[in-house]
Motif scaffolding. Structure first.
Motif, mmCIF file in Angstrom:
data_model
loop_
_atom_site.group_PDB
_atom_site.id
_atom_site.type_symbol
_atom_site.label_atom_id
_atom_site.label_comp_id
_atom_site.label_asym_id
_atom_site.label_seq_id
_atom_site.Cartn_x
_atom_site.Cartn_y
_atom_site.Cartn_z
ATOM 1 N N GLY A 148 0.788 -1.236 0.000
ATOM 2 C CA GLY A 148 0.000 0.000 0.000
ATOM 3 C C GLY A 148 0.813 1.276 0.000
ATOM 4 N N ILE A 149 2.087 1.208 -0.450
ATOM 5 C CA ILE A 149 2.877 2.443 -0.440
ATOM 6 C C ILE A 149 3.445 2.784 -1.825
ATOM 7 C CG2 ILE A 149 3.465 2.262 2.008
ATOM 8 C CD1 ILE A 149 6.285 1.301 1.140
ATOM 9 N N ALA A 150 2.736 2.339 -2.885
ATOM 10 C CA ALA A 150 3.217 2.662 -4.243
ATOM 11 C C ALA A 150 2.647 4.008 -4.673
ATOM 12 C CB ALA A 150 2.810 1.553 -5.216
ATOM 13 N N TYR A 151 2.898 5.041 -3.851
ATOM 14 C CA TYR A 151 2.239 6.325 -4.087
ATOM 15 C C TYR A 151 2.636 6.973 -5.404
ATOM 16 C CZ TYR A 151 1.997 5.747 0.987
ATOM 17 O OH TYR A 151 1.811 5.246 2.240
ATOM 18 N N GLU A 152 3.874 6.725 -5.849
ATOM 19 C CA GLU A 152 4.362 7.406 -7.052
ATOM 20 C C GLU A 152 3.725 6.850 -8.319
ATOM 21 O OE1 GLU A 152 6.251 7.041 -4.450
ATOM 22 O OE2 GLU A 152 6.542 9.202 -4.201
ATOM 23 N N GLY A 153 3.126 5.693 -8.219
ATOM 24 C CA GLY A 153 2.544 5.078 -9.406
ATOM 25 C C GLY A 153 3.563 4.204 -10.106
ATOM 26 N N GLU A 154 3.040 3.311 -10.946
ATOM 27 C CA GLU A 154 3.884 2.293 -11.563
ATOM 28 C C GLU A 154 4.932 2.877 -12.508
ATOM 29 O OE1 GLU A 154 1.618 -0.862 -13.225
ATOM 30 O OE2 GLU A 154 3.375 -2.165 -13.348
ATOM 31 N N LEU A 393 13.304 3.021 3.852
ATOM 32 C CA LEU A 393 12.271 2.556 2.922
ATOM 33 C C LEU A 393 12.136 1.039 2.903
ATOM 34 C CD1 LEU A 393 10.204 3.403 0.831
ATOM 35 C CD2 LEU A 393 11.992 3.334 -0.890
ATOM 36 N N TRP A 394 13.289 0.329 2.981
ATOM 37 C CA TRP A 394 13.204 -1.131 2.856
ATOM 38 C C TRP A 394 12.412 -1.732 4.020
ATOM 39 C CZ3 TRP A 394 15.274 -4.470 6.480
ATOM 40 C CH2 TRP A 394 16.242 -3.949 7.348
ATOM 41 N N LEU A 395 12.488 -1.103 5.199
ATOM 42 C CA LEU A 395 11.693 -1.605 6.325
ATOM 43 C C LEU A 395 10.210 -1.323 6.095
ATOM 44 C CD1 LEU A 395 13.532 -0.842 9.689
ATOM 45 C CD2 LEU A 395 12.680 -3.045 8.894
ATOM 46 N N GLU A 397 8.851 -1.133 3.212
ATOM 47 C CA GLU A 397 8.384 -2.019 2.132
ATOM 48 C C GLU A 397 7.977 -3.392 2.646
ATOM 49 O OE1 GLU A 397 10.605 -0.432 -1.896
ATOM 50 O OE2 GLU A 397 11.614 -1.906 -0.666
ATOM 51 N N ILE A 398 8.549 -3.802 3.773
ATOM 52 C CA ILE A 398 8.145 -5.106 4.301
ATOM 53 C C ILE A 398 7.194 -4.948 5.491
ATOM 54 C CG2 ILE A 398 10.114 -6.414 3.401
ATOM 55 C CD1 ILE A 398 11.423 -6.233 6.128
ATOM 56 N N GLY A 399 6.669 -3.759 5.644
ATOM 57 C CA GLY A 399 5.628 -3.546 6.653
ATOM 58 C C GLY A 399 6.145 -3.523 8.080
ATOM 59 N N LEU A 400 7.396 -3.096 8.269
ATOM 60 C CA LEU A 400 7.958 -3.135 9.623
ATOM 61 C C LEU A 400 8.343 -1.767 10.181
ATOM 62 C CD1 LEU A 400 10.128 -6.371 9.803
ATOM 63 C CD2 LEU A 400 7.961 -5.877 10.916
ATOM 64 N N GLU A 401 7.668 -0.729 9.696
ATOM 65 C CA GLU A 401 7.984 0.600 10.221
ATOM 66 C C GLU A 401 7.746 0.649 11.732
ATOM 67 O OE1 GLU A 401 6.056 3.965 8.342
ATOM 68 O OE2 GLU A 401 7.580 5.245 9.230
ATOM 69 N N TRP A 402 6.732 -0.047 12.167
ATOM 70 C CA TRP A 402 6.408 -0.038 13.602
ATOM 71 C C TRP A 402 7.550 -0.633 14.432
ATOM 72 C CZ3 TRP A 402 6.157 -4.732 16.103
ATOM 73 C CH2 TRP A 402 6.059 -5.856 15.281
ATOM 74 N N GLY A 403 8.259 -1.629 13.871
ATOM 75 C CA GLY A 403 9.392 -2.235 14.575
ATOM 76 C C GLY A 403 10.493 -1.207 14.802
ATOM 77 N N TRP A 404 10.682 -0.357 13.806
ATOM 78 C CA TRP A 404 11.671 0.715 13.886
ATOM 79 C C TRP A 404 11.310 1.698 15.006
ATOM 80 C CZ3 TRP A 404 16.197 2.298 11.533
ATOM 81 C CH2 TRP A 404 16.503 3.652 11.553
ATOM 82 N N ARG A 405 10.036 2.081 15.025
ATOM 83 C CA ARG A 405 9.582 3.028 16.062
ATOM 84 C C ARG A 405 9.691 2.415 17.454
ATOM 85 N NH1 ARG A 405 4.901 7.061 15.489
ATOM 86 N NH2 ARG A 405 6.374 8.172 16.795
ATOM 87 N N LEU A 406 9.440 1.125 17.519
ATOM 88 C CA LEU A 406 9.545 0.423 18.804
ATOM 89 C C LEU A 406 10.994 0.467 19.312
ATOM 90 C CD1 LEU A 406 8.252 -1.397 20.967
ATOM 91 C CD2 LEU A 406 8.746 -3.357 19.524
#
Ligand code: UDP
Length: 438
Positions: A148-154, A393-395, A397-406
């Motif tokens: 859900g983060i392909a904001y720039e478009g294909e 970004l790579w984190l 992309e795998i849905g782990l931003e929350w892990g970073w914040r933790l």
């Protein structure tokens, strides 16, 4: 008079068979062929290693479907059509049979998504650079759109891939796709226009639509309040009727974070995009600079909003920041702050007091606030001021931003993520089976 040095020609004084003469062309050829060579070696090795399994799959396909392969017409490199292979009995988009396409040269492991002839015909000339590459089993667009983060478009992501592709980068893309697949899931589920968690209706939309919506509300002079919600917010809403009521009244609630995607999976729906404030902010600034709309930043510790504003002005010199103010003012300074915001003439107000304080504040003062669109944005200014670094970004992309914040603020975040995330999913499951009492 200046002395002219003789510029040696391509052959110089060396004889045609001298090795030095051939070194550069040879290296150029090898490096340009390298990705293709690696693809062939890997695909070949996998085909050999997996031969027993593949033969079994072929046999099963033959018995069940009457033939071994099913082929889907796709458009490949240089817009040459090719047939993407899958085993005939069960032909999902990605299947081991596609290794034959790689070996044959129709496809690569990493590249732009293979397009159907209809899709290929619709690619605008400005994006035709994608046809210089072999379509990939793994593509940057698929990776990001799934989460859900392909904001720039294909088109934009393919262009970026074209200019930045490296072997190590491709390996990373494959690994992230693998891990991200476990997180996001591949199943196709319906995407209704509205999602609902714990009685809170959330718009299931895309980043560009959400920004269009904001600009439209300003242009049409129709006031609106926007709230972003993540699982933590929904947990708070579950136990806080006042906040929940406000979420029910604001004009738009937008989905923030991977947790909502998981929640959707439980409910059997799919989230179109992760429309969170942090990803929206720079895009909104860019758009406002373009549309001549101004922003007011209110909240966070003293100096943080101003720093965030300065950083954005550097990125978007045409941007208009009408003003900024920190979020630690005395209650009796409130009127003055509202006056300052109104006098600034800002079109859009961003408030960062944390959840639910910011939403309750915005709702309480909505009739007095002049900016047409107001939104609660949480810790956003902390990121854009550089006070707290955002997850790479790579984190994300795998849905782990929350892990970073933790990891950054374990003392404050553990309750939100370690307890909050599973609790949210449990409550969503209760909602699904109709046993959630509000
Ligand atoms: N904040 C504020 N005034 C307050 C309480 C908090 O301006 O009275 C700010 C705080 O400095 C931070 C933001 O509100 O910048 C909330 O950050 P948090 O990380 O909690 O936001 P979230 O994770 O909810 O996005």
């Amino acid at each position: 008079m200046a002395r002219h040095t003789a510029i040696p020609g391509p052959l110089g004084k060396r004889p045609l068979w001298h090795w030095r003469l051939w070194l550069l062309p040879l290296l150029t050829l090898v490096t340009s062929l390298l990705p293709r060579i690696v693809d062939c070696i890997v695909a070949g090795a996998l085909l050999i290693l997996l031969a027993p399994l593949l033969l079994l799959r072929a046999l099963v396909a033959k018995l069940r479907a009457g033939r071994v392969f099913a082929a889907t017409e796709k458009v490949g490199r240089f817009q040459v059509p090719f047939r993407q292979l899958a085993f005939a009995d069960d032909a999902p988009a990605r299947d081991l049979a596609v290794l034959l396409n790689v070996l044959w040269g129709d496809m690569a492991f990493a590249g732009p998504r293979p397009l159907s002839p209809e899709e290929a015909a619709a690619v605008p000339a400005s994006q035709s650079i994608r046809f210089r590459l072999r379509p990939g089993i793994f593509s940057p667009y698929t990776l990001r759109s799934r989460i859900g983060i392909a904001y720039e478009g294909e088109g934009e992501l393919d262009r970026e891939f074209y200019y930045t592709e490296t072997a190590a980068g491709n390996l990373g893309l494959m690994l992230r796709t693998g891990v991200g697949g476990l997180v996001a899931g591949d199943a196709i589920r319906p995407a209704p226009d509205q999602l609902e968690f714990f009685g809170v209706a959330i718009a299931n939309t895309t980043m560009s639509e959400a920004i269009d919506w904001i600009v439209r509300r300003v242009r049409e002079d129709r006031p609106a309040t926007i709230a972003f919600v993540n699982p933590d917010c929904l947990n708070i809403a579950y136990g806080n009727p006042e906040y929940r009521e406000v979420l029910g009244k604001v004009e738009r609630v937008l989905p923030d974070g991977i947790g909502i995607r998981f929640g959707c999976r439980i409910l059997g729906t799919s989230l179109r995009a992760n429309v969170n404030g942090t990803d929206m902010f720079p895009r909104l600034c860019e758009r406002c600079a373009h549309e001549n709309l101004s922003l007011f930043l209110l909240g966070a510790r003293p100096g943080v909003a101003r720093q965030a504003a300065e950083n954005m002005l550097q990125r978007y010199p045409n941007l208009k920041i009408a003003g900024s103010c920190d979020g630690y003012f005395a209650p009796d300074a409130e009127n003055e702050i509202i006056e300052t915001i109104n006098r600034s003439g800002a079109d859009i107000l961003l408030v960062a007091f944390g959840v639910p304080k910011q939403e309750l504040w915005l709702w309480k003062h909505r009739s007095r606030l002049k900016p047409r669109v107001a939104m609660g944005v949480g810790g956003l200014f902390d990121f854009y001021s550089g006070r707290i670094p955002r997850a790479p970004l790579w984190l994300r992309e795998i849905g782990l931003e929350w892990g970073w914040r933790l990891l950054q603020e374990p003392g404050r975040m553990w309750r939100r993520y370690i307890i909050g995330n599973p609790l949210f999913l449990y409550r969503v499951w209760r909602q699904k089976i109709g046993k959630l009492t509000l």
